[in-house]
Design a protein around this motif. Structure first.
Motif, PDB file in Angstrom:
ATOM      1  N   LEU A 171       0.815  -1.214   0.000  1.00 11.69           N
ATOM      2  CA  LEU A 171       0.000   0.000   0.000  1.00 11.69           C
ATOM      3  C   LEU A 171       0.850   1.266   0.000  1.00 11.69           C
ATOM      4  CD1 LEU A 171      -2.834   1.204   0.092  1.00 11.69           C
ATOM      5  CD2 LEU A 171      -2.732   1.082   2.590  1.00 11.69           C
ATOM      6  N   ASN A 172       1.940   1.280   0.763  1.00  5.68           N
ATOM      7  CA  ASN A 172       2.772   2.468   0.842  1.00  5.68           C
ATOM      8  C   ASN A 172       3.775   2.581  -0.298  1.00  5.68           C
ATOM      9  OD1 ASN A 172       1.565   3.324   3.269  1.00  5.68           O
ATOM     10  ND2 ASN A 172       2.891   1.989   4.464  1.00  5.68           N
ATOM     11  N   VAL A 174       2.785   2.000  -3.722  1.00  8.42           N
ATOM     12  CA  VAL A 174       2.038   1.949  -4.979  1.00  8.42           C
ATOM     13  C   VAL A 174       2.748   2.730  -6.074  1.00  8.42           C
ATOM     14  CG1 VAL A 174      -0.077   2.736  -6.108  1.00  8.42           C
ATOM     15  CG2 VAL A 174      -0.224   1.460  -3.978  1.00  8.42           C
ATOM     16  N   LEU A 194      -6.587  -2.446  -6.532  1.00 10.68           N
ATOM     17  CA  LEU A 194      -6.266  -2.520  -5.113  1.00 10.68           C
ATOM     18  C   LEU A 194      -7.415  -3.208  -4.390  1.00 10.68           C
ATOM     19  CD1 LEU A 194      -4.889   1.033  -4.248  1.00 10.68           C
ATOM     20  CD2 LEU A 194      -3.590  -1.086  -4.278  1.00 10.68           C
ATOM     21  N   ALA A 196      -8.542  -4.141  -0.391  1.00 16.91           N
ATOM     22  CA  ALA A 196      -8.283  -4.030   1.046  1.00 16.91           C
ATOM     23  C   ALA A 196      -9.287  -4.874   1.819  1.00 16.91           C
ATOM     24  CB  ALA A 196      -8.371  -2.576   1.494  1.00 16.91           C
ATOM     25  N   LEU A 217      -5.533   6.612  -5.409  1.00 18.69           N
ATOM     26  CA  LEU A 217      -5.296   6.289  -4.009  1.00 18.69           C
ATOM     27  C   LEU A 217      -5.147   7.559  -3.175  1.00 18.69           C
ATOM     28  CD1 LEU A 217      -4.851   4.025  -1.977  1.00 18.69           C
ATOM     29  CD2 LEU A 217      -2.430   4.048  -2.572  1.00 18.69           C
ATOM     30  N   SER A 224      -5.183  -0.454   5.300  1.00 18.01           N
ATOM     31  CA  SER A 224      -4.265  -1.580   5.267  1.00 18.01           C
ATOM     32  C   SER A 224      -4.887  -2.748   6.046  1.00 18.01           C
ATOM     33  CB  SER A 224      -2.943  -1.165   5.903  1.00 18.01           C
ATOM     34  OG  SER A 224      -2.036  -2.229   5.956  1.00 18.01           O
ATOM     35  N   CYS A 226      -3.493  -4.342   2.182  1.00 17.75           N
ATOM     36  CA  CYS A 226      -3.972  -4.120   0.828  1.00 17.75           C
ATOM     37  C   CYS A 226      -3.176  -4.987  -0.150  1.00 17.75           C
ATOM     38  CB  CYS A 226      -3.779  -2.642   0.484  1.00 17.75           C
ATOM     39  SG  CYS A 226      -4.900  -2.012  -0.748  1.00 17.75           S
TER      40      CYS A 226
END
Length: 255
Positions: A171-172, A174, A194, A196, A217, A224, A226
């Motif tokens: 997720l962090n 992308v 994505l 989640a 996003l 999270s 994800c």
């Protein structure tokens, strides 16, 4: 000496536990569990079962891996039936090898109970095939977190049009993933999704392309954990919504 079982809790929904996983949980004296194990699964534990939370989350203090191994060893040496409960499958980005090594060094045998991994659970919940003869003959699971922060995936090896990529814990990252894949040759309009909270009532999705996903996003953040699914199979998602009733999660109709 007690017993240790490394058990996969599945992707989230409690009714996706395997029968063997449920049997080990209901017989446990102590459970050491991760952040992705929800309350509905923990509710299956017997009264009096000891619970030890060792979850890891980005940006938060977490229990060191060595300490988790030490706790498993100590509980087993105390004669307890121990379950090390992990989200998904313990062998898929679950540090199973490190925990087996800690137990092996202490002379403690471990049982492995597989679970449904998040990618399989999420795809089933959405009616999305991860492989398809017309779209992807190969499926690859990739961790977005390397053992060393300065180590990046081999983007050129991943940038193929005939396979599906599923990034875990991404997720962090992308923007880095999208830039890496387009820089290695995938088109900017290549489909990506994505997902989640896979298989849970709170499941959310975002569908876009490699060039639009970071902005999507940013405009509508996702919680999270994800998954990031990259590949032309993503184009089948809307068709699946029209033709399939999904037993795992009810989503709002697409706009």
């Amino acid at each position: 000496m007690g017993q240790v079982a490394l058990v996969g809790a599945g992707p989230g929904a409690a009714d996706l536990l395997t029968l063997r996983a449920l049997d080990r949980l209901q017989a446990a004296d102590a459970v050491v569990y991760d952040r992705l194990v929800g309350p509905e699964i923990l509710a299956r534990l017997p009264a009096g079962c000891e619970r030890y939370y060792v979850g890891k989350a980005c940006g938060e203090h977490s229990v060191p891996q060595a300490e988790i191994g030490e706790r498993l060893v100590a509980l087993a040496r105390a004669g307890k039936r121990v379950v090390r409960l992990k989200g998904g499958d313990p062998g898929v980005f679950g540090r199973m090898g490190e925990e087996l090594a800690a137990l092996g060094e202490a002379g403690i045998e471990a049982e492995i109970v597989p679970g449904i991994t998040a990618a399989s659970g999420a795809a089933a919940a959405l009616g999305l095939p991860l492989t398809d003869r017309a779209h992807a003959q190969t499926l690859r699971f990739v961790t977005a977190h390397q053992a060393r922060e300065d180590r990046l995936p081999d983007w050129s090896a991943l940038a193929r049009r005939d396979e599906t990529l599923v990034f875990y814990m991404g997720l962090n990252r992308v923007a880095t993933i999208c830039e890496g894949l387009t820089g290695a040759g995938l088109p900017a309009d290549w489909p990506v999704m994505l997902i989640a909270h896979a298989t849970l009532p709170t499941q959310q999705t975002r569908v876009g392309t490699l060039d639009t996903l970071p902005a999507l996003l940013e405009a509508a953040p996702m919680p999270s954990p994800c998954l990031i699914v990259v590949g032309s199979v993503v184009t089948l998602y809307r068709d699946a919504q029209k033709t399939t009733r999904h037993a795992l999660v009810d989503e709002a109709p697409a706009s």
